[in-house]
Scaffold this motif. Structure first.
Motif, mmCIF file in Angstrom:
data_model
loop_
_atom_site.group_PDB
_atom_site.id
_atom_site.type_symbol
_atom_site.label_atom_id
_atom_site.label_comp_id
_atom_site.label_asym_id
_atom_site.label_seq_id
_atom_site.Cartn_x
_atom_site.Cartn_y
_atom_site.Cartn_z
ATOM 1 N N ARG A 1 74.339 -24.487 -32.296
ATOM 2 C CA ARG A 1 73.574 -23.957 -33.420
ATOM 3 C C ARG A 1 73.868 -24.695 -34.727
ATOM 4 N NH1 ARG A 1 70.925 -19.263 -33.705
ATOM 5 N NH2 ARG A 1 71.905 -18.597 -31.750
ATOM 6 N N LEU A 2 75.108 -25.181 -34.899
ATOM 7 C CA LEU A 2 75.470 -25.847 -36.143
ATOM 8 C C LEU A 2 74.641 -27.100 -36.373
ATOM 9 C CD1 LEU A 2 77.395 -26.079 -38.613
ATOM 10 C CD2 LEU A 2 78.954 -27.366 -37.128
ATOM 11 N N TYR A 3 74.317 -27.821 -35.289
ATOM 12 C CA TYR A 3 73.561 -29.065 -35.404
ATOM 13 C C TYR A 3 72.105 -28.915 -34.976
ATOM 14 C CZ TYR A 3 78.404 -30.597 -35.410
ATOM 15 O OH TYR A 3 79.753 -30.726 -35.693
ATOM 16 N N ALA A 4 71.743 -27.719 -34.537
ATOM 17 C CA ALA A 4 70.372 -27.450 -34.068
ATOM 18 C C ALA A 4 69.967 -28.477 -33.022
ATOM 19 C CB ALA A 4 69.390 -27.460 -35.234
ATOM 20 N N ALA A 5 70.853 -28.731 -32.066
ATOM 21 C CA ALA A 5 70.604 -29.770 -31.077
ATOM 22 C C ALA A 5 71.291 -29.419 -29.769
ATOM 23 C CB ALA A 5 71.107 -31.123 -31.584
ATOM 24 N N CYS A 6 70.747 -29.973 -28.690
ATOM 25 C CA CYS A 6 71.383 -29.887 -27.378
ATOM 26 C C CYS A 6 72.351 -31.058 -27.267
ATOM 27 C CB CYS A 6 70.328 -29.945 -26.277
ATOM 28 S SG CYS A 6 69.190 -28.538 -26.270
ATOM 29 N N THR A 7 73.630 -30.760 -27.337
ATOM 30 C CA THR A 7 74.642 -31.813 -27.411
ATOM 31 C C THR A 7 75.953 -31.259 -26.868
ATOM 32 O OG1 THR A 7 75.758 -33.319 -28.945
ATOM 33 C CG2 THR A 7 75.167 -31.148 -29.800
ATOM 34 N N LEU A 8 77.074 -31.865 -27.236
ATOM 35 C CA LEU A 8 78.373 -31.347 -26.836
ATOM 36 C C LEU A 8 78.595 -29.973 -27.469
ATOM 37 C CD1 LEU A 8 80.664 -34.500 -27.204
ATOM 38 C CD2 LEU A 8 79.818 -33.503 -25.085
ATOM 39 N N ALA A 9 78.994 -29.008 -26.656
ATOM 40 C CA ALA A 9 79.235 -27.647 -27.149
ATOM 41 C C ALA A 9 80.394 -27.060 -26.372
ATOM 42 C CB ALA A 9 77.989 -26.779 -26.997
ATOM 43 N N ALA A 10 81.272 -26.351 -27.071
ATOM 44 C CA ALA A 10 82.466 -25.791 -26.426
ATOM 45 C C ALA A 10 82.074 -24.668 -25.480
ATOM 46 C CB ALA A 10 83.430 -25.269 -27.489
ATOM 47 N N PRO A 11 82.615 -24.659 -24.252
ATOM 48 C CA PRO A 11 82.343 -23.540 -23.330
ATOM 49 C C PRO A 11 82.992 -22.260 -23.831
ATOM 50 C CG PRO A 11 84.000 -25.020 -22.420
ATOM 51 C CD PRO A 11 83.491 -25.675 -23.672
ATOM 52 N N PRO B 1 85.761 -24.073 -42.590
ATOM 53 C CA PRO B 1 84.342 -23.696 -42.495
ATOM 54 C C PRO B 1 83.437 -24.914 -42.700
ATOM 55 C CG PRO B 1 85.206 -23.071 -44.637
ATOM 56 C CD PRO B 1 86.369 -23.636 -43.855
ATOM 57 N N ILE B 2 82.311 -24.929 -41.982
ATOM 58 C CA ILE B 2 81.328 -26.007 -42.097
ATOM 59 C C ILE B 2 79.968 -25.374 -42.377
ATOM 60 C CG2 ILE B 2 80.201 -27.954 -40.940
ATOM 61 C CD1 ILE B 2 82.670 -28.243 -39.214
ATOM 62 N N SER B 3 79.312 -25.855 -43.393
ATOM 63 C CA SER B 3 77.990 -25.340 -43.739
ATOM 64 C C SER B 3 76.970 -25.719 -42.666
ATOM 65 C CB SER B 3 77.547 -25.902 -45.097
ATOM 66 O OG SER B 3 76.195 -25.602 -45.346
ATOM 67 N N PRO B 4 76.117 -24.773 -42.249
ATOM 68 C CA PRO B 4 75.084 -25.107 -41.260
ATOM 69 C C PRO B 4 74.142 -26.198 -41.752
ATOM 70 C CG PRO B 4 75.309 -22.733 -41.502
ATOM 71 C CD PRO B 4 76.115 -23.344 -42.593
#
Length: 339
Positions: free
Chosen positions: A151-161, A272-275
């Motif tokens: 959701r942070l990058y609005a992309a299908c990419t690497l994501a933590a399980p 924290p990282i801004s969306p």
């Protein structure tokens, strides 16, 4: 959609259009020109162009849909497939840039032995390594279930399980290794090779400058304007070499570094990282696909000449088709003669 999201949406749309047109033009030049095809760097440019086109067609539209809907744009299976492709293509494109830098280092440092050192077979072996390297990391990410919608990058990419805590640790280790052996490795190769190229180019420029100055001293009757023009050409030659190297390394860092740094900072939950920043950093990474055709291909003399030849051929074909058409007067019905 707030103004910031609308701006990012427009930016991704512009990147898609520019990337499609520019990379398609590079493919047309490659298919049209035998001179480009017979050179070993043409294979590296072809591989980089195909990676950029696939990324533009397969991944960027999903990010566009995610920004518009503020949700995952597809099912889990399709999103994981897109994440596999994005991991593979991004790694492959970075390694292709590193391969191009090695090719130019060989061409500058060993100019007389370049054609024996960098043949099509050697270029194919280098590309085989880039493919094996990229597929191995993409497959490892799939086995670790580390691909999905982020959701942070609005992309299908690497994501933590999210299933288990041990998966989080594996994801952290994999993310660090992945970026170390893709972004960091390519960056080190770019810096080492291009800085050596710049060193050799400046050495040759100094030799040319010495010869030119000796010639100008001998020609005592030379006009001052001619002397000034020669000195100005020397200065421009040195600046061109520096600008090219700065462009290669600078665009790589500007486009990829913010995204990679954000992915590393993301591993620390306390930060924290801004969306909005997440999507902007992803857009910067996407923008490399639109920059590469200009940085590595279209601004070079061979590609500019090929584009001019293609335009001339199309204009000639258009003129010949217009000349072959019957005139408006000849298309009318002829009346029968009165006997």
């Amino acid at each position: 959609m707030d103004p910031a999201e609308a701006l990012v949406f427009s930016l991704v749309l512009v990147i898609i259009v520019v990337s499609l047109l520019s990379n398609a033009l590079v493919l047309i030049c490659f298919a049209y020109s035998p001179e480009i095809r017979k050179q070993a760097p043409g294979l590296f440019n072809l591989n980089l162009t195909l990676c950029n086109l696939l990324l533009t067609v397969a991944n960027m539209p999903l990010t566009l849909a995610a920004l518009a809907s503020r949700a995952q744009p597809s099912g889990d299976v399709l999103c994981q497939a897109a994440g596999f492709l994005e991991t593979f293509l991004s790694t492959n494109s970075m390694l292709s840039m590193a391969a191009l830098s090695i090719d130019r280092w060989v061409a500058v440092v060993f100019p007389l032995r370049y054609h024996s050192k960098m043949r099509h077979r050697d270029a194919a072996l280098v590309l085989g390594y880039t493919w094996a390297h990229s597929i191995s990391f993409s497959t490892a990410a799939t086995c670790l279930s580390a691909l999905g919608y982020h959701r942070l990058y609005a992309a299908c990419t690497l994501a933590a399980p999210r299933e288990r805590a041990s998966g989080r640790t594996q994801f952290v280790v994999f993310t660090v290794l992945f970026h170390a052996f893709s972004f960091l490795l390519s960056f080190i190769v770019l810096c080492v090779t291009y800085l050596k190229v710049l060193k050799v180019a400046r050495f040759h420029c100094r030799r040319i400058d010495v010869i030119t100055m000796q010639t100008l001293v001998l020609l005592v009757d030379i006009h001052p304007s001619v002397r000034q023009r020669c000195l100005e050409e020397q200065r421009q030659r040195r600046q061109r070499a520096t600008k090219k190297i700065s462009t290669f390394i600078g665009t790589f860092m500007l486009c990829f570094a913010p995204y990679v740094i954000t992915r590393i900072v993301e591993l620390f939950p306390a930060v924290p990282i801004s969306p909005h920043w997440g999507t902007v950093s992803k857009c910067l990474a996407y923008s490399k696909a639109a920059c590469d055709p200009f940085v590595y291909s279209l601004l070079r003399y061979q590609y500019r000449k090929t584009c001019g030849d293609i335009v001339d051929r199309l204009l000639k074909r258009h003129r010949s088709s217009n000349e072959s058409r019957p005139s408006p007067e000849g298309r009318g019905l002829s009346l029968p003669r009165a006997e």
